[in-house]
Design an enzyme around this catalytic site. Structure first.
Site, PDB file in Angstrom:
ATOM      1  N   ASP A   7       0.874  -1.165   0.000  1.00  0.00           N
ATOM      2  CA  ASP A   7       0.000   0.000   0.000  1.00  0.00           C
ATOM      3  C   ASP A   7       0.918   1.224   0.000  1.00  0.00           C
ATOM      4  O   ASP A   7       2.120   1.120   0.255  1.00  0.00           O
ATOM      5  CB  ASP A   7      -0.903  -0.041   1.240  1.00  0.00           C
ATOM      6  CG  ASP A   7      -1.803   1.168   1.353  1.00  0.00           C
ATOM      7  OD1 ASP A   7      -2.473   1.500   0.356  1.00  0.00           O
ATOM      8  OD2 ASP A   7      -1.819   1.806   2.423  1.00  0.00           O
ATOM      9  N   ASP A   9      -0.206   5.114   0.932  1.00  0.00           N
ATOM     10  CA  ASP A   9      -0.443   6.168   1.920  1.00  0.00           C
ATOM     11  C   ASP A   9      -0.434   5.615   3.341  1.00  0.00           C
ATOM     12  O   ASP A   9      -1.127   4.647   3.657  1.00  0.00           O
ATOM     13  CB  ASP A   9      -1.776   6.859   1.629  1.00  0.00           C
ATOM     14  CG  ASP A   9      -1.793   7.497   0.253  1.00  0.00           C
ATOM     15  OD1 ASP A   9      -0.769   8.081  -0.139  1.00  0.00           O
ATOM     16  OD2 ASP A   9      -2.827   7.394  -0.438  1.00  0.00           O
ATOM     17  N   ASP A 183      -1.316  -0.311   6.131  1.00  0.00           N
ATOM     18  CA  ASP A 183      -1.658   0.307   7.415  1.00  0.00           C
ATOM     19  C   ASP A 183      -3.142   0.241   7.733  1.00  0.00           C
ATOM     20  O   ASP A 183      -3.544   0.530   8.864  1.00  0.00           O
ATOM     21  CB  ASP A 183      -1.282   1.794   7.385  1.00  0.00           C
ATOM     22  CG  ASP A 183      -2.211   2.582   6.466  1.00  0.00           C
ATOM     23  OD1 ASP A 183      -3.029   3.398   6.963  1.00  0.00           O
ATOM     24  OD2 ASP A 183      -2.167   2.355   5.248  1.00  0.00           O
TER      25      ASP A 183
END
Length: 222
Positions: A7, A9, A183
């Site tokens: 991922d 961001d 995250d």
């Protein structure tokens, strides 16, 4: 094939590139500061809660690009990269990507942020393979505000990886090892699909799940 998925961001970047780009357009005077910031904050809270309507958000997020035109937006994005993104990139994140590349893994960034915002960022990380939200374009190549194909969001990330494999004549069975760093609780479907899920700078909900299931928890920015 060994597959390392990342991922973007709050995983490789210590910020949300989509949110930050929106605020950058406010600073350029392209958007009404109060109205845009209020809407941007609301969409971001929906994302964190796992309730975001991705199609509605993409129409909002591409508004400035569509109004200003792609040529002007590209020039502004170059400034955005130099002023916001490059200074934010941490050595630990770059090192992690390079570690997987050195091990011979196929490295892919997969993100729910759109391709316009993220492709130059992937290039800075030295990653050629990017799965982002693809933007529908008109006859002139300008974004329409709609999504092209399957958005790389929630369950769509699993679908996009499968499409990527099929396009190469492969399937999950051909992947000898797969890892995914994220995250966000939004990425639970893909985290559950890979062999090695890594909760990276995880939000509270993902951190709790990772601890319960014995997944590795990695903090890149401490």
């Amino acid at each position: 094939m060994k597959l390392a998925l990342f991922d973007l961001d709050h995983t490789l970047l210590p910020l949300d590139s989509d949110y930050s780009w929106g605020q950058f357009t406010v600073e350029l005077g392209w958007r009404d500061a109060e109205g845009h910031t209020r809407a941007n904050d609301a969409f971001y809270e929906q994302y964190k809660a796992g309730t975001l309507d991705i199609a509605e958000y993409i129409r909002f997020a591409t508004g400035a690009i569509r109004e200003q035109g792609l040529a002007k937006a590209n020039a502004a994005h170059a400034r955005f990269m130099n002023e916001v993104i490059r200074p934010a990139i941490k050595p630990a994140a770059l090192a992690l990507v390079k570690q997987h590349q050195a091990a011979g893994d196929e490295v892919v960034i997969i993100t729910a942020t759109n391709e316009f915002v993220t492709r130059p960022i992937a290039q800075v990380f030295g990653v050629k393979e990017l799965m982002a939200v693809d933007l529908a374009r008109d006859a002139r190549g300008e974004p329409t505000g709609e999504i092209a194909g399957t958005p790389s969001f929630r369950e769509g990330k699993v679908a996009r990886v499968e499409q990527w494999l099929v396009a190469r004549g492969l399937s999950w069975a051909d992947v000898t090892h797969s890892s995914f760093y994220s995250d966000s609780i939004n990425d639970l479907p893909l985290l559950e699909k890979v062999q090695e899920p890594v909760a990276t700078n995880p939000d509270d909900r993902l951190k709790a799940i990772a601890a319960e299931r014995g997944w590795r928890i990695l903090n890149l920015f401490e």
